[in-house]
Design a protein around this motif. Structure first.
Motif, short mmCIF file in Angstrom:
data_model
loop_
_atom_site.label_atom_id
_atom_site.label_comp_id
_atom_site.label_asym_id
_atom_site.label_seq_id
_atom_site.Cartn_x
_atom_site.Cartn_y
_atom_site.Cartn_z
N PHE A 1 5.07 6.15 12.96
CA PHE A 1 5.08 4.97 12.10
C PHE A 1 3.66 4.86 12.42
O PHE A 1 3.21 3.97 11.30
CB PHE A 1 6.17 4.31 12.56
N PHE A 2 3.07 4.56 13.37
CA PHE A 2 1.68 4.08 13.63
C PHE A 2 0.65 5.19 12.96
O PHE A 2 -0.26 4.57 12.39
CB PHE A 2 1.27 3.95 15.09
N VAL A 3 0.95 6.42 13.10
CA VAL A 3 0.21 7.59 12.44
C VAL A 3 0.11 7.20 11.10
O VAL A 3 -0.82 7.46 10.15
CB VAL A 3 0.57 8.92 12.83
N ALA A 4 1.57 6.87 10.46
CA ALA A 4 1.57 6.66 9.08
C ALA A 4 0.63 5.53 8.45
O ALA A 4 0.11 5.74 7.31
CB ALA A 4 3.21 6.15 8.63
N PHE A 5 0.49 4.54 9.30
CA PHE A 5 -0.59 3.59 8.90
C PHE A 5 -1.67 3.60 8.85
O PHE A 5 -2.44 3.58 8.12
CB PHE A 5 -0.40 2.31 9.89
N ALA A 6 -2.27 4.57 9.92
CA ALA A 6 -3.76 5.10 9.78
C ALA A 6 -3.93 6.12 8.69
O ALA A 6 -4.83 5.87 8.03
CB ALA A 6 -3.94 6.02 11.08
N ILE A 7 -3.09 6.71 8.29
CA ILE A 7 -3.13 7.63 7.02
C ILE A 7 -3.18 6.89 5.90
O ILE A 7 -4.09 7.27 4.95
CB ILE A 7 -1.81 8.59 6.89
N ASN A 8 -2.33 5.79 5.90
CA ASN A 8 -2.26 4.74 4.71
C ASN A 8 -3.77 4.27 4.54
O ASN A 8 -4.28 4.26 3.31
CB ASN A 8 -1.40 3.97 4.55
N VAL A 9 -4.46 3.89 5.18
CA VAL A 9 -5.52 3.26 5.31
C VAL A 9 -6.55 4.36 4.99
O VAL A 9 -7.39 4.03 3.74
CB VAL A 9 -6.06 2.74 6.75
N VAL A 10 -6.67 5.54 5.40
CA VAL A 10 -7.70 6.62 4.94
C VAL A 10 -7.37 6.88 3.47
O VAL A 10 -8.39 6.92 2.73
CB VAL A 10 -7.49 7.60 5.57
N ALA A 11 -5.81 7.05 2.98
CA ALA A 11 -5.58 7.44 1.71
C ALA A 11 -5.89 6.05 0.84
O ALA A 11 -6.38 6.28 -0.48
CB ALA A 11 -4.19 7.72 1.53
N LEU A 12 -6.09 4.82 1.32
CA LEU A 12 -6.32 3.91 0.34
C LEU A 12 -7.64 3.71 0.02
O LEU A 12 -8.11 3.75 -1.40
CB LEU A 12 -6.25 2.39 1.04
N PHE A 13 -8.68 3.91 0.73
CA PHE A 13 -10.01 4.16 0.76
C PHE A 13 -10.52 5.27 -0.15
O PHE A 13 -11.28 5.23 -1.23
CB PHE A 13 -10.99 4.19 2.10
N ALA A 14 -9.71 6.48 -0.16
CA ALA A 14 -9.92 7.70 -1.02
C ALA A 14 -9.65 7.34 -2.27
O ALA A 14 -10.32 7.67 -3.29
CB ALA A 14 -9.21 8.89 -0.27
N ARG A 15 -8.47 6.40 -2.57
CA ARG A 15 -7.97 6.43 -3.82
C ARG A 15 -8.86 5.50 -4.73
O ARG A 15 -9.18 5.41 -5.63
CB ARG A 15 -6.43 5.95 -4.02
N LEU A 16 -9.20 4.10 -3.75
CA LEU A 16 -9.89 3.29 -4.43
C LEU A 16 -11.46 3.72 -5.03
O LEU A 16 -11.85 3.19 -5.71
CB LEU A 16 -10.44 2.09 -3.37
N ARG A 17 -11.91 4.84 -3.95
CA ARG A 17 -13.01 5.43 -4.28
C ARG A 17 -13.23 5.96 -5.69
O ARG A 17 -14.36 6.19 -6.56
CB ARG A 17 -13.53 6.38 -3.41
N ILE A 18 -12.12 6.29 -6.13
CA ILE A 18 -11.83 7.08 -7.37
C ILE A 18 -11.58 6.01 -8.43
O ILE A 18 -12.06 6.01 -9.57
CB ILE A 18 -10.94 8.06 -7.26
#
Length: 434
Positions: free
Chosen positions: A204-221
């Protein structure tokens, strides 16, 4: 007849004059969907091997798992509400605000689940908190729709559209493989007591970290000027739910039921077999999670193949043939799952291959029915309803039926989904689904 590949002048342009390539959109889509599906499978696996013992310890194993699956379904009920709410945010404040807020809620809810005390510690309050956080997850997922799949569909070359629209679906096997391997590693290297006390929290903690990375990747686009212009050029702007249903009610209905067989099979080869193996066999969870990860790899390849096949024969023909294959599989599957470990492996691999071929085109095929200016919201609503009708209660229904009436009853449940898809495809043909 397939149209010729669009010339560069027909592609949306970046601010410096470079083309916005469909492949660039596909990368953002895969990253975003992989993070969402990782969250999904972390909760799904925990619903079988963790939550029944931590939050429903007052019940027998079967009843506890059924209660856990009932909590699992709450997210699917909340998701359409989230889509409605975040559509308003999108229309008034933009995609940047919508995505940031939705993924903040999603990440907070996911981390919160890893911190809930057990039923033995705080009683029914633990169940109440778990339910609230699960509802928050589903609500937030409704706002995670970024419109990139619709944009990808419209920018892809006509003769390779099937290959491009399958890209979002690749997130499912990627998320499952990572989640299964992570849980398998923890189970193999920890005692059962340590795993149930604290080890299960790490995913569950790993999921949070992945979400943060994914958020910035998607916002960048999504929030860059060139993509904002691309959305505007294609009139891919959010509309109200009232307008969506008023203008595209029949299309939304068809879209919700076309992927029903795929989504029913989705849980019949992911969540349900894990619960059956856990409750009714002596196999180790680690070994089955590894089989699940291997089968998901076959599903990954099958999703890619679905794009190649769809570009040759069309979306509708592929989905119809897959529905027939799912119907046949529904009659044979109980015999495989109820046999030995080899039969289980065949069940998983064959199931994932059929799932990949069907799931790979289930969303893109229906999205093309919407007019460009209504595709953004229409696709989001279709996705929510399809998951609700086809997948939300699938683990609960399949486990209940198989436990009370035997494994063939679960096969009949899957068969009903295949028949619904065939009927929906006939209806969609009237709406000119290619």
């Amino acid at each position: 007849m397939c149209a010729a590949t669009p010339s560069p002048s027909n592609l949306p342009r970046e601010a410096d004059g470079h083309d916005v390539r469909p492949s660039d959109i596909a990368v953002g889509v895969i990253i975003g969907r992989s993070s969402e599906f990782f969250d999904f499978f972390v909760f799904a696996i925990a619903s079988v091997i963790v939550f029944p013992q931590r939050y429903f310890s007052f019940a027998d194993p079967l009843t506890a798992t059924l209660w856990s699956f009932a909590v699992f379904a709450l997210a699917f009920l909340a998701r359409p509400l989230g889509t409605a709410f975040f559509t308003v945010i999108d229309r008034n404040y933009g995609k940047n605000t919508k995505l940031t807020l939705s993924l903040l809620i999603l990440g907070t809810a996911t981390v919160g689940m890893g911190l809930i005390p057990s039923y033995d510690q705080i009683g029914a309050a633990s169940i109440a908190v778990l339910c609230l956080l699960r509802i928050a997850q589903g609500f937030a997922l409704g706002g995670a729709w970024d419109g990139l799949p619709a944009l990808l569909n419209m920018n892809a070359p006509e003769n390779r559209r099937g290959l491009y629209v399958m890209a979002p679906q690749l997130g499912a096997p990627v998320g499952l493989i990572v989640a299964s391997l992570l849980f398998a590693y923890l189970l193999a290297n920890m005692s059962q007591a340590d795993f149930l006390n604290w080890g299960w929290r790490y995913p569950f903690f790993v999921a949070f970290a992945i979400n943060v990375v994914a958020l910035f990747a998607r916002l960048r686009i999504v929030v860059t000027p060139e993509y904002s212009q691309a959305f505007e050029d294609h009139e891919l702007e959010p509309t109200s739910f009232r307008a969506a249903f008023a203008n595209d009610g029949r299309t939304i209905l068809a879209g919700a039921f076309v992927p029903l067989a795929s989504f029913a099979l989705f849980h019949m080869v992911t969540v349900f077999p894990l619960s059956w193996i856990y409750l009714y066999t002596n196999e180790t969870l680690t070994s089955f999670l590894l089989i699940e990860a291997l089968a998901a790899a076959f599903g990954f390849v099958a999703i890619i193949l679905s794009g190649v096949i769809a570009d040759r024969i069309g979306h509708r023909k592929l989905l119809l043939r897959c529905a027939v294959a799912i119907a046949i599989f529904s009659l044979v599957a109980p015999l495989l799952l109820g046999s030995n470990q080899f039969g289980e492996a065949i069940y998983m691999i064959v199931g994932f291959i059929i799932l990949g071929l069907s799931f790979g085109q289930s969303s893109g095929a229906v999205a093309s029915l919407f007019e460009a200016r209504r595709r953004y919201t229409g696709s989001a609503i279709v996705s929510d309803l399809a998951w609700l009708f086809g997948a939300g209660f699938a683990p609960l229904a399949a486990l209940a039926l198989s436990s009370w009436l035997g494994l063939p009853a679960a096969g009949l449940y899957l068969l009903s989904g295949a028949l619904c898809t065939m009927a929906a495809l006939w209806f969609a043909r009237q709406l000119r689904l290619r």
